[in-house]
Design an enzyme around this catalytic site. Structure first.
Site, PDB file in Angstrom:
ATOM      1  N   ASN A   1      77.543 125.248   9.777  1.00 19.66           N
ATOM      2  CA  ASN A   1      77.216 123.863  10.118  1.00 19.66           C
ATOM      3  C   ASN A   1      78.252 123.367  11.122  1.00 19.66           C
ATOM      4  OD1 ASN A   1      76.543 121.166  10.214  1.00 19.66           O
ATOM      5  ND2 ASN A   1      77.292 120.687   8.166  1.00 19.66           N
ATOM      6  N   TRP A   2      77.841 123.279  12.379  1.00 21.44           N
ATOM      7  CA  TRP A   2      78.775 122.902  13.438  1.00 21.44           C
ATOM      8  C   TRP A   2      79.129 121.422  13.428  1.00 21.44           C
ATOM      9  CZ3 TRP A   2      76.862 125.671  18.547  1.00 21.44           C
ATOM     10  CH2 TRP A   2      76.821 127.052  18.335  1.00 21.44           C
ATOM     11  N   LYS A   3      78.338 120.624  12.731  1.00 14.77           N
ATOM     12  CA  LYS A   3      78.517 119.172  12.706  1.00 14.77           C
ATOM     13  C   LYS A   3      78.501 118.650  14.158  1.00 14.77           C
ATOM     14  CE  LYS A   3      80.770 119.608   8.276  1.00 14.77           C
ATOM     15  NZ  LYS A   3      81.785 119.100   7.334  1.00 14.77           N
TER      16      LYS A   3
ATOM     17  N   HIS B   1      73.238 116.489   3.219  1.00 16.63           N
ATOM     18  CA  HIS B   1      74.668 116.780   3.321  1.00 16.63           C
ATOM     19  C   HIS B   1      75.453 115.544   2.905  1.00 16.63           C
ATOM     20  CE1 HIS B   1      78.601 117.752   5.034  1.00 16.63           C
ATOM     21  NE2 HIS B   1      78.205 119.018   5.049  1.00 16.63           N
TER      22      HIS B   1
ATOM     23  N   GLU C   1      77.948 114.112   4.077  1.00 18.00           N
ATOM     24  CA  GLU C   1      78.274 113.191   5.165  1.00 18.00           C
ATOM     25  C   GLU C   1      77.084 112.308   5.509  1.00 18.00           C
ATOM     26  OE1 GLU C   1      81.524 116.354   6.900  1.00 18.00           O
ATOM     27  OE2 GLU C   1      79.585 116.136   7.920  1.00 18.00           O
TER      28      GLU C   1
ATOM     29  N   GLU D   1      78.304 121.617  -2.637  1.00 20.61           N
ATOM     30  CA  GLU D   1      79.455 121.247  -1.828  1.00 20.61           C
ATOM     31  C   GLU D   1      80.230 120.144  -2.541  1.00 20.61           C
ATOM     32  OE1 GLU D   1      78.195 119.562   1.914  1.00 20.61           O
ATOM     33  OE2 GLU D   1      77.095 118.004   0.859  1.00 20.61           O
TER      34      GLU D   1
ATOM     35  N   SER E   1      85.216 123.817   2.510  1.00 26.31           N
ATOM     36  CA  SER E   1      86.405 124.475   3.069  1.00 26.31           C
ATOM     37  C   SER E   1      86.379 125.985   2.841  1.00 26.31           C
ATOM     38  CB  SER E   1      87.690 123.858   2.492  1.00 26.31           C
ATOM     39  OG  SER E   1      87.817 122.513   2.889  1.00 26.31           O
TER      40      SER E   1
ATOM     41  N   GLY F   1      81.750 125.075   7.345  1.00 24.16           N
ATOM     42  CA  GLY F   1      81.976 123.998   8.299  1.00 24.16           C
ATOM     43  C   GLY F   1      82.900 124.428   9.410  1.00 24.16           C
ATOM     44  N   GLY F   2      84.180 123.987   9.348  1.00 21.43           N
ATOM     45  CA  GLY F   2      85.127 124.236  10.435  1.00 21.43           C
ATOM     46  C   GLY F   2      85.291 125.688  10.812  1.00 21.43           C
TER      47      GLY F   2
END
Length: 260
Positions: free
Chosen positions: A11-13, A100, A102, A172, A218, A239-240
């Site tokens: 997930n590049w966001k 998600h 967010e 998550e 994470s 994610g990151g």
């Protein structure tokens, strides 16, 4: 236990321009060349504006699958800024992330809205990755089980057995997203086992046994192997670490390992 093919979804966001995305996917595709698409389903979920550029690189390849980060609950019309399932399907998106944390936190998305989106995704033959998870306050208050149970039951209400069998759920823990904190493998496994039990109650044991449940929170190369070695963890929503080729490939490598 049924064989469940693992999933690693990036997930590049809100990261990468279309130009950056095109170069990144070319490098990622080259780095993943040694892995068969039968080993693990590798999915990327870029921002909407990057989808055409990514497809241009991936056309004809089965190594990386396209997904989207969200989708409207509406079929089309006067909904400024929204993206429909039909639009995603036209860009060869086979997966979509829904609910998600967010989106729930910053956009006020509810379980009811996630449920609407889930049904529309299925109607358009796009497989949803539905996210659930508790806040730090809920975990510290001992409410993880009740919070996750409520989200699963309400976000996925009134689905058919066939839809349950196609569903992907991502656990998550909200307190571990972008914070550098990670649920321990034991903590994650406990919630994944709970979710599999909820699938059995909503569908049946055979469907629950085959359902794929991802961990997101994470996920990094140094913790991915231990997480994915757990009985009920069938991959990762990353994610990151999905924004760097080397780290994302390392997580795919961990998913490819035989933990039997």
């Amino acid at each position: 236990m049924s064989y469940r093919r693992k999933i690693v979804a990036g997930n590049w966001k809100m990261n990468k321009t279309a130009t950056e995305a095109k170069d990144f996917v070319a490098d990622l595709l080259n780095a993943l060349g040694q892995y068969s698409d039968n080993d693990v389903e590798t999915i990327i979920c870029p921002p909407f504006v990057c989808l055409p550029a990514c497809f241009e690189v991936l056309e004809g390849s089965s190594t990386i699958i396209m997904g989207a980060q969200d989708m409207s609950a509406q079929k089309g019309g006067a909904y400024t800024g929204e993206i429909s399932a039909e639009m995603l399907k036209d860009l060869y998106c086979r997966y979509v992330i829904l609910g998600h944390s967010e989106r729930r936190q910053y956009n006020g998305e509810t379980d009811a809205l996630v449920n609407e989106k889930t049904k529309i995704a299925f109607a358009n033959k796009i497989r949803p990755i539905v996210c659930v998870g508790e806040t730090l306050e809920q975990r510290e208050a001992g409410k993880t089980k009740s919070a996750v149970t409520s989200q699963v039951n309400n976000s996925l209400a009134d689905l058919s057995p066939e839809q349950w069998s196609e569903m992907v759920i991502a656990y998550e823990p909200i307190w571990a997203i972008g914070t550098g904190k990670t649920a321990t493998a034991t903590q994650a496994q406990e919630v994944h086992e709970l979710i599999r039990g909820l699938i059995a109650k909503n569908a049946d044991d055979s469907i629950a046994d085959k359902a794929r449940i991802l961990y997101g929170g994470s996920v990094k190369p140094d913790n991915s192997k231990e997480l994915m070695s757990q009985d009920d963890i069938d991959g990762a929503l990353v994610g990151g670490a999905s924004l760097q080729v080397d780290s994302f490939v390392s997580i795919v490598e961990a998913a490819c390992e035989d933990f039997e």
